[in-house]
Design a protein around this motif. Structure first.
Motif, PDB file in Angstrom:
ATOM      1  N   UNK A 166      -7.934-122.172 -27.317  1.00  0.00           N
ATOM      2  CA  UNK A 166      -7.572-123.194 -27.565  1.00  0.00           C
ATOM      3  C   UNK A 166      -6.675-122.673 -28.921  1.00  0.00           C
ATOM      4  N   UNK A 167      -5.441-123.309 -28.441  1.00  0.00           N
ATOM      5  CA  UNK A 167      -4.640-122.458 -29.101  1.00  0.00           C
ATOM      6  C   UNK A 167      -3.319-123.274 -30.364  1.00  0.00           C
ATOM      7  N   UNK A 168      -3.496-122.997 -31.637  1.00  0.00           N
ATOM      8  CA  UNK A 168      -2.812-123.651 -32.386  1.00  0.00           C
ATOM      9  C   UNK A 168      -1.011-123.637 -32.380  1.00  0.00           C
ATOM     10  N   UNK A 169      -0.588-124.403 -32.084  1.00  0.00           N
ATOM     11  CA  UNK A 169       1.041-125.072 -31.811  1.00  0.00           C
ATOM     12  C   UNK A 169       1.977-124.107 -32.997  1.00  0.00           C
ATOM     13  N   UNK A 170       0.874-124.039 -33.828  1.00  0.00           N
ATOM     14  CA  UNK A 170       2.028-123.819 -35.242  1.00  0.00           C
ATOM     15  C   UNK A 170       1.893-122.394 -35.872  1.00  0.00           C
ATOM     16  N   UNK A 171       0.802-121.541 -35.900  1.00  0.00           N
ATOM     17  CA  UNK A 171       0.367-120.160 -35.529  1.00  0.00           C
ATOM     18  C   UNK A 171       0.481-119.646 -34.476  1.00  0.00           C
ATOM     19  N   UNK A 172       0.196-120.194 -33.127  1.00  0.00           N
ATOM     20  CA  UNK A 172       0.131-119.304 -31.753  1.00  0.00           C
ATOM     21  C   UNK A 172      -1.496-118.632 -31.796  1.00  0.00           C
ATOM     22  N   UNK A 173      -2.579-119.597 -33.091  1.00  0.00           N
ATOM     23  CA  UNK A 173      -3.805-118.604 -33.673  1.00  0.00           C
ATOM     24  C   UNK A 173      -4.422-118.695 -31.935  1.00  0.00           C
ATOM     25  N   UNK A 174      -5.222-118.221 -31.181  1.00  0.00           N
ATOM     26  CA  UNK A 174      -6.170-118.513 -30.163  1.00  0.00           C
ATOM     27  C   UNK A 174      -7.357-117.598 -30.194  1.00  0.00           C
ATOM     28  N   UNK A 175      -8.334-119.080 -30.099  1.00  0.00           N
ATOM     29  CA  UNK A 175      -9.940-118.741 -29.568  1.00  0.00           C
ATOM     30  C   UNK A 175     -10.849-119.540 -28.200  1.00  0.00           C
ATOM     31  N   UNK A 176     -10.993-117.976 -28.410  1.00  0.00           N
ATOM     32  CA  UNK A 176     -11.400-118.494 -26.791  1.00  0.00           C
ATOM     33  C   UNK A 176     -12.595-119.000 -26.986  1.00  0.00           C
ATOM     34  N   UNK A 177     -12.716-120.534 -25.949  1.00  0.00           N
ATOM     35  CA  UNK A 177     -13.669-121.280 -25.995  1.00  0.00           C
ATOM     36  C   UNK A 177     -14.872-120.903 -24.693  1.00  0.00           C
TER      37      UNK A 177
END
Length: 443
Positions: free
Chosen positions: A157-168
């Motif tokens: 799941x990727x934050x489209x503003x910061x690019x931060x990603x979380x493996x879900x």
């Protein structure tokens, strides 16, 4: 607007591209399913393409990302990569001012400016394959294989503003297609991790939105946490959700050289609904366009919603993009001259082959200027030329021939011309309703 996804992200699928599965002209082998019509346009071999609502499109040929008009004329070059890169996906974002672009050579994912040109790095996911916007604005799910070949697939799941990603999610096999329904449930098509790929070895899994919230990236969800929606697909190189009918449209690609299909399934029950199109070639790049009218993306509906996908013939190095529209049955009337009695004929063309049509009639004064729309417990709307209370008569099912044509012949009395409205109520071979034909007056 939905994703265009290439299938160059796994070693198994990339091997398929190199060996080739069939020969022939890519634009001449596709067949529309009953109730659908398709048109074909050439595209750059090996490219990824995403279409905007005005018919113009973005295409990446391995080095250059460019914007073209609907006729293929260059509008502008948007960006370029440093050396050749395998495209994995293009996603036009809401508002159509930006897009997401992924490549699987390095794993970079960029945000592309569709107005002024240029692209900026958003994040990196090794061997990224597919993207789908989350129901929560500002986030997307992206599938990939950052651990490399043979290590399974992760969904981030990727934050489209910061690019931060979380493996879900972590699943076995090469990377596959993802999509999301209106409430945020995540769907994924599994892939077989070997060659040759056996028949019916893929399946569609679903994780509820509530399961995905707060997942620990170190212990992501797996297949064991998912519901199996569709248990047996041949391949599955693309998948998109259609809200109006709660449907999953799936590119069910057969990598063993059999017939590939664009199939529609109910997203809740997994029940197969229809095959939109078939092809002997490899399928990629599924996009759905819901339209702005009352018609939905289903067979036999009026023109409005449509879908697009790409086919590739690696034997001849040719690719095409297919536009697939619902094809509503037409109706024609022929009869005696005004004021004269004689034989009259009502012909409906383009209905379900080897099935049935009930012919509905009403008086001419009850015909509406614009059709009314009714939902009668189906996943498709009924478009009627008159209000149901004004129905005069409905026939028993009249058989259609192998081409979907129904013919009704009757003796018309003198003076009846121009007074009766005919419309077909479509059924499949089991008698289940499919929609309606156009309507016609008997003159």
């Amino acid at each position: 607007m939905k994703t265009t996804s290439m299938f160059l992200a796994s070693s198994v699928l990339a091997t398929t591209l190199l060996t080739g599965l069939s020969t022939g002209t890519a634009s001449a082998q596709e067949l529309a399913g009953p109730g659908w019509a398709l048109t074909s346009n050439p595209m750059t071999f090996g490219a990824a393409r995403a279409t905007l609502t005005d018919g113009s499109y973005i295409e990446f040929d391995g080095t250059t990302l460019a914007h073209f008009d609907s006729g293929g004329g260059l509008i502008q070059n948007l960006a370029a990569t440093a050396g050749f890169k395998f495209p994995s996906f293009l996603e036009i974002l809401p508002g159509e001012a930006t897009a997401l672009f992924g490549e699987s050579s390095v794993g970079n994912i960029y945000e592309v400016d569709l107005v002024n040109g240029g692209m900026t790095l958003l994040t990196n996911i090794g061997f990224n394959y597919d993207v789908e916007l989350d129901a929560t604005p500002g986030f997307a799910y992206i599938s990939g294989a950052p651990g490399g070949f043979g290590t399974g697939t992760d969904i981030f799941r990727v934050d489209l503003t910061s690019g931060a990603q979380t493996r879900v999610v972590h699943v076995g096999g090469p990377s596959g297609a993802v999509t999301v329904n209106d409430v945020g449930d995540l769907f994924y098509v599994t892939q077989f991790d070997s060659w040759p790929i056996p028949p019916l070895s893929s399946s569609i899994l679903r994780w509820d939105d509530a399961e995905l919230v707060g997942v620990d990236p170190m212990t992501p969800l797996t297949e064991a946490d998912a519901d199996i929606v569709v248990p047996a697909l041949t391949g599955g190189t693309g998948m998109r959700y259609a809200s109006a009918t709660d449907s999953l449209f799936v590119l069910d690609t057969d990598f063993a050289g059999g017939l590939s299909k664009v199939a529609r399934f109910n997203a809740t029950t997994g029940i197969w609904k229809e095959d939109v199109a078939t092809s002997p070639l490899s399928l990629t790049g599924l996009q759905i366009f819901p339209g702005s009218g009352s018609a939905v993306l289903a067979g036999f509906q009026p023109i409005g919603a449509h879908l697009r996908f790409n086919v590739t013939d690696f034997g001849n190095s040719m690719s095409s993009t297919l536009v697939v529209d619902p094809a509503r049955p037409t109706i024609a009337f022929s009869g005696p001259a005004p004021g004269v009695a004689g034989v009259a004929t009502v012909t409906i063309t383009g209905a379900m082959p080897n099935a049935g049509v009930r012919v509905a009639t009403t008086h001419d004064e009850f015909q509406l200027g614009a059709e009314c729309v009714h939902h009668v417990g189906l996943d498709i709307p009924y478009h009627l030329a008159f209000q149901p209370i004004h129905l005069i008569r409905r026939s028993q099912p009249l058989a259609t021939d192998p081409f979907g044509t129904m013919v009704l012949t009757y003796n018309q009395p003198a003076g009846f011309g121009g007074q009766i409205v005919f419309q077909g109520l479509l059924e499949d071979a089991s008698g289940a309703p499919l929609g309606t034909s156009e309507a016609i007056l008997n003159n």
